[in-house]
Write a protein that holds these residues in place. Structure first.
Motif, PDB file in Angstrom:
ATOM      1  N   MET A   1     -19.249  17.111  -7.698  1.00  0.00           N
ATOM      2  CA  MET A   1     -18.149  17.768  -8.404  1.00  0.00           C
ATOM      3  C   MET A   1     -17.429  16.802  -9.336  1.00  0.00           C
ATOM      4  SD  MET A   1     -18.210  20.942  -7.806  1.00  0.00           S
ATOM      5  CE  MET A   1     -16.723  21.283  -8.754  1.00  0.00           C
ATOM      6  N   GLY A   2     -17.339  15.535  -8.939  1.00  0.00           N
ATOM      7  CA  GLY A   2     -16.745  14.539  -9.820  1.00  0.00           C
ATOM      8  C   GLY A   2     -17.520  14.445 -11.120  1.00  0.00           C
ATOM      9  N   LEU A   3     -18.854  14.430 -11.019  1.00  0.00           N
ATOM     10  CA  LEU A   3     -19.704  14.374 -12.206  1.00  0.00           C
ATOM     11  C   LEU A   3     -19.625  15.677 -13.002  1.00  0.00           C
ATOM     12  CD1 LEU A   3     -22.764  12.725 -10.470  1.00  0.00           C
ATOM     13  CD2 LEU A   3     -21.423  11.680 -12.317  1.00  0.00           C
ATOM     14  N   LEU A   4     -19.593  16.813 -12.300  1.00  0.00           N
ATOM     15  CA  LEU A   4     -19.524  18.107 -12.977  1.00  0.00           C
ATOM     16  C   LEU A   4     -18.247  18.226 -13.801  1.00  0.00           C
ATOM     17  CD1 LEU A   4     -20.571  21.519 -11.555  1.00  0.00           C
ATOM     18  CD2 LEU A   4     -18.374  21.315 -12.709  1.00  0.00           C
ATOM     19  N   TYR A   5     -17.128  17.775 -13.232  1.00  0.00           N
ATOM     20  CA  TYR A   5     -15.869  17.845 -13.983  1.00  0.00           C
ATOM     21  C   TYR A   5     -15.904  16.923 -15.195  1.00  0.00           C
ATOM     22  CZ  TYR A   5     -13.349  20.791 -10.671  1.00  0.00           C
ATOM     23  OH  TYR A   5     -12.924  21.855  -9.905  1.00  0.00           O
ATOM     24  N   LYS A   6     -16.508  15.746 -15.053  1.00  0.00           N
ATOM     25  CA  LYS A   6     -16.604  14.834 -16.195  1.00  0.00           C
ATOM     26  C   LYS A   6     -17.455  15.453 -17.303  1.00  0.00           C
ATOM     27  CE  LYS A   6     -15.754  10.250 -14.306  1.00  0.00           C
ATOM     28  NZ  LYS A   6     -16.295   8.876 -14.148  1.00  0.00           N
ATOM     29  N   ALA A   7     -18.535  16.121 -16.895  1.00  0.00           N
ATOM     30  CA  ALA A   7     -19.389  16.791 -17.877  1.00  0.00           C
ATOM     31  C   ALA A   7     -18.622  17.904 -18.575  1.00  0.00           C
ATOM     32  CB  ALA A   7     -20.624  17.351 -17.181  1.00  0.00           C
ATOM     33  N   ALA A   8     -17.852  18.662 -17.810  1.00  0.00           N
ATOM     34  CA  ALA A   8     -17.090  19.779 -18.373  1.00  0.00           C
ATOM     35  C   ALA A   8     -16.036  19.291 -19.358  1.00  0.00           C
ATOM     36  CB  ALA A   8     -16.442  20.581 -17.249  1.00  0.00           C
ATOM     37  N   ILE A   9     -15.390  18.169 -19.035  1.00  0.00           N
ATOM     38  CA  ILE A   9     -14.369  17.622 -19.937  1.00  0.00           C
ATOM     39  C   ILE A   9     -15.014  17.157 -21.241  1.00  0.00           C
ATOM     40  CG2 ILE A   9     -12.702  15.760 -20.259  1.00  0.00           C
ATOM     41  CD1 ILE A   9     -12.331  15.836 -17.174  1.00  0.00           C
ATOM     42  N   ALA A  10     -16.152  16.460 -21.122  1.00  0.00           N
ATOM     43  CA  ALA A  10     -16.858  16.001 -22.321  1.00  0.00           C
ATOM     44  C   ALA A  10     -17.258  17.201 -23.189  1.00  0.00           C
ATOM     45  CB  ALA A  10     -18.091  15.196 -21.915  1.00  0.00           C
ATOM     46  N   GLU A  11     -17.699  18.296 -22.542  1.00  0.00           N
ATOM     47  CA  GLU A  11     -18.058  19.507 -23.284  1.00  0.00           C
ATOM     48  C   GLU A  11     -16.834  20.071 -24.005  1.00  0.00           C
ATOM     49  OE1 GLU A  11     -19.282  24.109 -22.339  1.00  0.00           O
ATOM     50  OE2 GLU A  11     -20.057  22.572 -20.993  1.00  0.00           O
ATOM     51  N   GLU A  12     -15.695  20.126 -23.314  1.00  0.00           N
ATOM     52  CA  GLU A  12     -14.467  20.642 -23.919  1.00  0.00           C
ATOM     53  C   GLU A  12     -14.067  19.818 -25.139  1.00  0.00           C
ATOM     54  OE1 GLU A  12     -12.454  23.164 -23.433  1.00  0.00           O
ATOM     55  OE2 GLU A  12     -13.571  24.069 -21.786  1.00  0.00           O
ATOM     56  N   ARG A  13     -14.363  18.523 -25.100  1.00  0.00           N
ATOM     57  CA  ARG A  13     -13.991  17.633 -26.205  1.00  0.00           C
ATOM     58  C   ARG A  13     -15.052  17.593 -27.297  1.00  0.00           C
ATOM     59  NH1 ARG A  13     -11.821  12.820 -22.145  1.00  0.00           N
ATOM     60  NH2 ARG A  13      -9.692  13.614 -21.893  1.00  0.00           N
ATOM     61  N   GLY A  14     -16.130  18.390 -27.099  1.00  0.00           N
ATOM     62  CA  GLY A  14     -17.188  18.429 -28.099  1.00  0.00           C
ATOM     63  C   GLY A  14     -18.151  17.259 -28.014  1.00  0.00           C
ATOM     64  N   LEU A  15     -18.079  16.485 -26.934  1.00  0.00           N
ATOM     65  CA  LEU A  15     -18.964  15.323 -26.746  1.00  0.00           C
ATOM     66  C   LEU A  15     -20.195  15.775 -25.961  1.00  0.00           C
ATOM     67  CD1 LEU A  15     -16.152  12.762 -25.754  1.00  0.00           C
ATOM     68  CD2 LEU A  15     -17.179  13.114 -28.020  1.00  0.00           C
ATOM     69  N   TYR A  16     -21.063  16.525 -26.626  1.00  0.00           N
ATOM     70  CA  TYR A  16     -22.162  17.189 -25.931  1.00  0.00           C
ATOM     71  C   TYR A  16     -23.203  16.219 -25.377  1.00  0.00           C
ATOM     72  CZ  TYR A  16     -20.053  21.242 -28.193  1.00  0.00           C
ATOM     73  OH  TYR A  16     -19.179  22.202 -28.616  1.00  0.00           O
ATOM     74  N   GLU A  17     -23.481  15.152 -26.085  1.00  0.00           N
ATOM     75  CA  GLU A  17     -24.474  14.189 -25.593  1.00  0.00           C
ATOM     76  C   GLU A  17     -23.969  13.481 -24.337  1.00  0.00           C
ATOM     77  OE1 GLU A  17     -27.604  13.947 -26.626  1.00  0.00           O
ATOM     78  OE2 GLU A  17     -27.045  15.634 -27.934  1.00  0.00           O
ATOM     79  N   LEU A  18     -22.700  13.129 -24.333  1.00  0.00           N
ATOM     80  CA  LEU A  18     -22.109  12.500 -23.138  1.00  0.00           C
ATOM     81  C   LEU A  18     -22.129  13.486 -21.975  1.00  0.00           C
ATOM     82  CD1 LEU A  18     -20.593  10.217 -21.706  1.00  0.00           C
ATOM     83  CD2 LEU A  18     -18.453  11.144 -22.653  1.00  0.00           C
TER      84      LEU A  18
END
Length: 340
Positions: free
Chosen positions: A245-262
């Motif tokens: 879940m820690g990784l999932l939230y980090k992925a979701a935040i990066a997506e929200e910021r438009g950082l799709y590769e991250l």
């Protein structure tokens, strides 16, 4: 006419006369042991329990909470407090809405601050019975009474109040709950810390507090791997769930910021979770779930990144799902990408 001082036993004996019961009949009808009942009514060595008083009240046709204001004489004397009597008494008072009795007893209990654990124990019993609203006022009493900011009882009370508050759909109330609980998250017993961090991250994600989510997600990653080797700890779910879940939230935040590769990097990690120890059945189920989420989220990220060639494959994948919410989210991602 002489004035009679009310007492628990006087009231019960008055009801016995009114209904024409003797002790043996009373014992038979309530299921109370005759010897125990006799000693309780005669004040010989054994006090009456709150359950016995409830049974008597029910037999006499009284409302729940009957004579509770007089029951304190069974719990508190000039010499000492009876914890075995007070804890169930506070629980029952909360359950039947006798807040007047709670106020009176709590003030007596807190005449000595060391007795605050009685109030905490009652609050915990109510919380675990699902009586969250009823437990809230008792946890607040604990928070007000405990002065040691590193007390485990204080941190747990704040954790329970946080858990109760975030059941609301009021965003402002939930944010205030986060702010209030945040300083105590690392002072909790270790078996509660993982779920507390997860709940903090979950609430902040719903509030779009990305910096806070990122902080709690990082703590989840570190703490889940640190605590996984401690066999005595029993968090609500397998530690691998909190790590994922820690990784999932980090992925979701990066997506929200438009950082799709991250975001893809994080998704690839939680979609292929590796753990330092062999996983039991519950851990394997968690890993499988993250694999499913990861596959769906990678499709979403590819579409959002402008990969038109994957849309048909993604559409086929969405058509295979039985989860309406996932289908809707996938269609939104495709529309968002198309509009961009």
């Amino acid at each position: 006419m002489p004035v009679v001082n009310r007492s628990l036993r006087w009231e019960i004996e008055d009801q016995m006369k009114l209904h024409g019961y003797n002790i043996n009949q009373l014992a038979e009808l309530t299921g109370i042991n005759p010897g125990n009942l006799s000693m309780a009514l005669n004040g010989i060595s054994r006090s009456m329990t709150i359950n016995q008083l409830d049974a008597l009240g029910k037999l006499f046709g009284k409302v729940p909470g009957w004579l509770y204001e007089l029951y304190t004489e069974e719990c508190i004397s000039e010499e000492k407090l009876s914890r075995p009597r007070l804890v169930p008494y506070l629980v029952r008072c909360a359950e039947v809405g006798r807040n007047d009795c709670i106020d009176a007893v709590v003030s007596r209990i807190l005449e000595s601050p060391k007795n605050v654990n009685i109030i905490f124990s009652a609050a915990e019993k109510l919380f675990h019975k699902g009586k969250h609203k009823e437990s809230e006022r008792l946890y607040e009493d604990v928070v007000s009474a405990v002065k040691d900011s590193f007390s485990e009882m204080l941190s747990m009370s704040h954790y329970r109040l946080f858990a109760i508050s975030i059941q609301s759909t009021d965003a402002e109330k939930n944010w205030k709950a986060v702010i209030r609980f945040d300083p105590f998250r690392n002072r909790l017993p270790e078996n509660h810390q993982l779920d507390a961090l997860f709940q903090l991250a979950r609430v902040c994600f719903s509030l779009k507090k990305w910096s806070e989510v990122e902080e709690y997600a990082s703590e989840l990653e570190v703490l889940s791997t640190t605590l996984c080797s401690e066999e005595k700890l029993v968090p609500k779910r397998h530690p691998v769930y909190y790590y994922g879940m820690g990784l999932l939230y980090k992925a979701a935040i990066a997506e929200e910021r438009g950082l799709y590769e991250l975001s893809k990097k994080y998704v690839h990690i939680y979609a292929n979770l590796e753990w330092s120890e062999p996983l039991d059945e519950s851990g394997q189920k968690e890993v499988k779930q993250f694999e499913i989420w990861g596959k769906a989220n990678l499709y979403t990220l590819e579409v959002l990144s402008g990969n038109e060639g994957i849309i048909n494959e993604y559409a086929d994948y969405l058509a295979s799902l039985n989860r309406l919410n996932d289908v809707v989210m996938g269609l939104i991602a495709i529309m968002k990408s198309a509009n961009t």
